[in-house]
Design a protein around this motif. Structure first.
Motif, mmCIF file in Angstrom:
data_model
loop_
_atom_site.group_PDB
_atom_site.id
_atom_site.type_symbol
_atom_site.label_atom_id
_atom_site.label_comp_id
_atom_site.label_asym_id
_atom_site.label_seq_id
_atom_site.Cartn_x
_atom_site.Cartn_y
_atom_site.Cartn_z
ATOM 1 N N GLU A 1 4.011 -38.315 15.123
ATOM 2 C CA GLU A 1 2.824 -37.529 14.073
ATOM 3 C C GLU A 1 3.300 -36.016 14.144
ATOM 4 O O GLU A 1 3.704 -35.705 15.200
ATOM 5 N N PHE A 2 3.064 -35.291 12.952
ATOM 6 C CA PHE A 2 3.470 -33.871 12.759
ATOM 7 C C PHE A 2 2.411 -33.302 11.701
ATOM 8 O O PHE A 2 2.031 -34.002 10.967
ATOM 9 N N GLU A 3 2.214 -32.201 12.140
ATOM 10 C CA GLU A 3 1.672 -31.259 10.896
ATOM 11 C C GLU A 3 2.322 -30.839 9.779
ATOM 12 O O GLU A 3 3.447 -30.378 10.079
ATOM 13 N N TYR A 4 1.869 -31.158 8.604
ATOM 14 C CA TYR A 4 3.035 -30.764 7.590
ATOM 15 C C TYR A 4 2.353 -29.598 6.742
ATOM 16 O O TYR A 4 1.276 -29.464 6.457
ATOM 17 N N PHE A 5 3.163 -28.812 6.753
ATOM 18 C CA PHE A 5 2.843 -27.314 5.927
ATOM 19 C C PHE A 5 3.725 -27.196 4.648
ATOM 20 O O PHE A 5 4.973 -27.495 4.738
ATOM 21 N N ALA A 6 3.198 -26.579 3.478
ATOM 22 C CA ALA A 6 4.193 -26.295 2.234
ATOM 23 C C ALA A 6 3.536 -24.937 1.854
ATOM 24 O O ALA A 6 3.037 -24.863 0.850
ATOM 25 N N PRO A 7 4.115 -23.905 2.571
ATOM 26 C CA PRO A 7 3.820 -22.663 2.242
ATOM 27 C C PRO A 7 4.302 -22.186 0.685
ATOM 28 O O PRO A 7 5.328 -22.706 0.308
ATOM 29 N N SER A 8 3.800 -21.141 -0.053
ATOM 30 C CA SER A 8 4.083 -20.785 -1.203
ATOM 31 C C SER A 8 5.073 -19.423 -1.130
ATOM 32 O O SER A 8 5.347 -18.998 -2.025
ATOM 33 N N SER A 9 5.148 -19.001 0.067
ATOM 34 C CA SER A 9 6.038 -17.602 0.109
ATOM 35 C C SER A 9 6.517 -17.816 1.673
ATOM 36 O O SER A 9 6.257 -18.481 2.677
ATOM 37 N N LEU A 10 7.711 -17.007 1.437
ATOM 38 C CA LEU A 10 8.519 -16.826 2.750
ATOM 39 C C LEU A 10 7.701 -16.426 3.960
ATOM 40 O O LEU A 10 7.906 -16.719 5.056
ATOM 41 N N ASP A 11 7.069 -15.187 3.703
ATOM 42 C CA ASP A 11 6.168 -14.707 4.810
ATOM 43 C C ASP A 11 5.169 -15.772 5.549
ATOM 44 O O ASP A 11 5.141 -15.715 6.681
ATOM 45 N N VAL B 1 7.580 -27.657 8.234
ATOM 46 C CA VAL B 1 7.419 -26.511 7.109
ATOM 47 C C VAL B 1 8.202 -26.692 5.826
ATOM 48 O O VAL B 1 9.502 -26.553 5.908
ATOM 49 N N ASP B 2 7.725 -27.207 4.717
ATOM 50 C CA ASP B 2 8.509 -27.604 3.808
ATOM 51 C C ASP B 2 8.745 -26.223 2.790
ATOM 52 O O ASP B 2 7.712 -25.652 2.613
ATOM 53 N N ILE B 3 9.771 -25.950 2.521
ATOM 54 C CA ILE B 3 10.236 -24.717 1.829
ATOM 55 C C ILE B 3 10.368 -25.044 0.292
ATOM 56 O O ILE B 3 10.544 -23.737 -0.333
ATOM 57 N N ASN B 4 10.048 -26.111 -0.188
ATOM 58 C CA ASN B 4 10.319 -26.539 -1.666
ATOM 59 C C ASN B 4 9.313 -25.873 -2.708
ATOM 60 O O ASN B 4 9.656 -25.571 -3.933
ATOM 61 N N ARG B 5 8.269 -25.390 -2.111
ATOM 62 C CA ARG B 5 7.231 -24.560 -3.310
ATOM 63 C C ARG B 5 7.507 -23.229 -3.010
ATOM 64 O O ARG B 5 6.779 -22.071 -3.687
ATOM 65 N N ILE B 6 8.376 -22.737 -2.346
ATOM 66 C CA ILE B 6 8.739 -21.026 -2.321
ATOM 67 C C ILE B 6 9.386 -20.718 -3.457
ATOM 68 O O ILE B 6 10.656 -21.243 -3.648
ATOM 69 N N ASP B 7 9.104 -19.704 -4.419
ATOM 70 C CA ASP B 7 9.816 -19.427 -5.548
ATOM 71 C C ASP B 7 10.926 -18.466 -4.889
ATOM 72 O O ASP B 7 10.918 -17.906 -4.115
ATOM 73 N N GLY B 8 11.941 -18.533 -5.718
ATOM 74 C CA GLY B 8 13.178 -17.539 -5.801
ATOM 75 C C GLY B 8 14.352 -18.203 -4.714
ATOM 76 O O GLY B 8 15.196 -17.387 -4.472
ATOM 77 N N LEU B 9 14.055 -19.379 -4.208
ATOM 78 C CA LEU B 9 15.148 -19.910 -3.257
ATOM 79 C C LEU B 9 16.002 -20.555 -4.163
ATOM 80 O O LEU B 9 17.237 -21.024 -3.239
ATOM 81 N N ASP B 10 15.872 -20.927 -5.581
ATOM 82 C CA ASP B 10 16.891 -21.680 -6.000
ATOM 83 C C ASP B 10 18.079 -20.948 -6.867
ATOM 84 O O ASP B 10 18.431 -21.486 -7.713
ATOM 85 N N THR B 11 18.252 -19.623 -6.304
ATOM 86 C CA THR B 11 19.224 -19.031 -6.939
ATOM 87 C C THR B 11 20.719 -19.373 -7.102
ATOM 88 O O THR B 11 21.225 -19.474 -5.955
ATOM 89 N N LEU B 12 21.231 -19.652 -8.150
ATOM 90 C CA LEU B 12 22.786 -19.838 -8.086
ATOM 91 C C LEU B 12 23.330 -18.788 -8.883
ATOM 92 O O LEU B 12 23.365 -19.041 -10.234
#
Ligand SMILES: Cc1cc2nc3c(=O)[nH]c(=O)nc-3n(C[C@H](O)[C@H](O)[C@H](O)COP(=O)(O)OP(=O)(O)OC[C@H]3O[C@@H](n4cnc5c(N)ncnc54)[C@H](O)[C@@H]3O)c2cc1C
Length: 289
Positions: free
Chosen positions: A5-15, A52-63
């Motif tokens: 078991e774990f707690e799941y977080f999906a934050p929307s910002s890096l902070d 800590v799921d970072i997939n909803r944080i904007d701006g991390l998909d820059t190429l």
């Protein structure tokens, strides 16, 4: 097996993500593509209290390419690299590695930065980034820090990243005008991890080798820089003799071990042959750049 078991977080910002990591310390794990973390959770090799799921944080998909250098964000997938024109030509070592990672399912989800953070000695991006002399950018509670790729890998699945740091991107410097590279991988079947792989990146300067990046996969406790092979080539005419000498030295730089994929002796020989081939391709590409 089901994960513990774990707690799941999906934050929307890096902070927000950083403050959750700070709260849980080394009992939290960042989730990017999940292609390494999810199997570890299911096998219970990892049992963090928080994910800590970072997939909803904007701006991390820059190429993007900026002034010849590449910035590859934390949510850039292997597949995006495989398709991108930016990873061809002068950044050829990266473009050649991308399609050799596993299969399309893994490439659709897995990330370059996740692969570097995971630090599997059989991971392909580590060697490609060593050859390209990249640096990893990480954010932690104290702000941003840049980690030269040579300082990232400490051993199998171990890096210099702190548990409360998130890799935000990997930066690949401008390789110069006349540069080329490639990545050669021996695998038992399509989609397998490397038995051995070699990354080579060369920049020519006035007909000589100005910079050589040679790195090895699956023949050591982490992705390895073939330092003495690079030294043999740097400043030399890219002649057959110089290439052969570098390949011999790369075989000596390798630290292979016997396993189900082959004997140490066999792998050392593959390093030699692949280094020679990869350097010829890289030099030809640099000449044509
Ligand atoms: C069947 C299969 C075959 C594979 N074959 C290959 C192969 O041939 N070659 C190869 O190179 N790889 C292979 N992989 C691994 C794959 O490339 C993964 O995508 C990669 O290792 C991890 O990236 P990810 O984004 O999935 O990371 P995740 O699985 O989400 O995370 C992996 C680890 O990195 C940490 N992490 C992830 N992102 C960050 C970040 N931004 N900041 C800090 N820490 C972070 C996580 O906490 C975790 O510890 C394979 C995987 C599978 C399932």
């Amino acid at each position: 097996m089901y994960p513990a078991e774990f707690e799941y977080f999906a934050p929307s910002s890096l902070d927000e993500a950083l403050s959750i990591l700070e709260r849980y310390g080394d009992e939290a794990k960042v989730l990017a593509g999940g292609q390494s973390l999810i199997p570890l959770l299911k096998l219970r090799f990892a049992a963090p209290r928080a994910v800590v799921d970072i997939n909803r944080i904007d701006g991390l998909d820059t190429l993007v390419e900026e002034g010849g250098a590449l910035r590859i964000g934390a949510l850039v997938r292997h597949k995006a690299c495989e398709r991108s024109e930016l990873l061809r030509g002068r950044h050829g070592v990266l473009g050649a590695a991308a399609p050799l990672i596993s299969d399309p399912l893994v490439r659709n989800l897995g990330t370059v930065c996740g692969s570097l953070a995971h630090a599997d000695p059989q991971g392909d991006w580590g060697s490609a980034m060593l050859a390209a002399r990249a640096e990893v950018v990480a954010r932690g509670p104290g702000g941003e820090r840049r980690i030269p790729i040579d300082d990232l890998f400490h051993g199998p699945f171990t890096t210099s990243l702190a548990p409360n740091e998130i890799v935000t991107e990997v930066r690949v410097p401008d390789p110069g005008r006349r540069a080329g590279g490639t990545y050669l991988k021996l695998e038992r079947k399509v989609g397998d991890f490397a038995t051995v792989a070699v990354a080579a990146q060369v920049a020519l300067d006035d007909g000589k080798v100005g910079r050589a990046g040679i790195a090895l996969t699956a023949v050591g406790p982490s992705n390895l820089r073939a330092t003495s092979a690079e030294e043999a080539l740097t400043g030399a005419e890219p002649s057959d003799d110089a290439i052969r000498e570098a390949a011999e030295r790369a075989a000596q730089d390798a630290q292979p071990y016997d396993d189900i994929r082959g004997s140490a002796e066999y792998k050392r020989n593959v390093v030699r042959v692949f280094t020679e081939r990869a350097l010829r391709t890289a030099i030809d590409a640099a000449r044509g750049a």
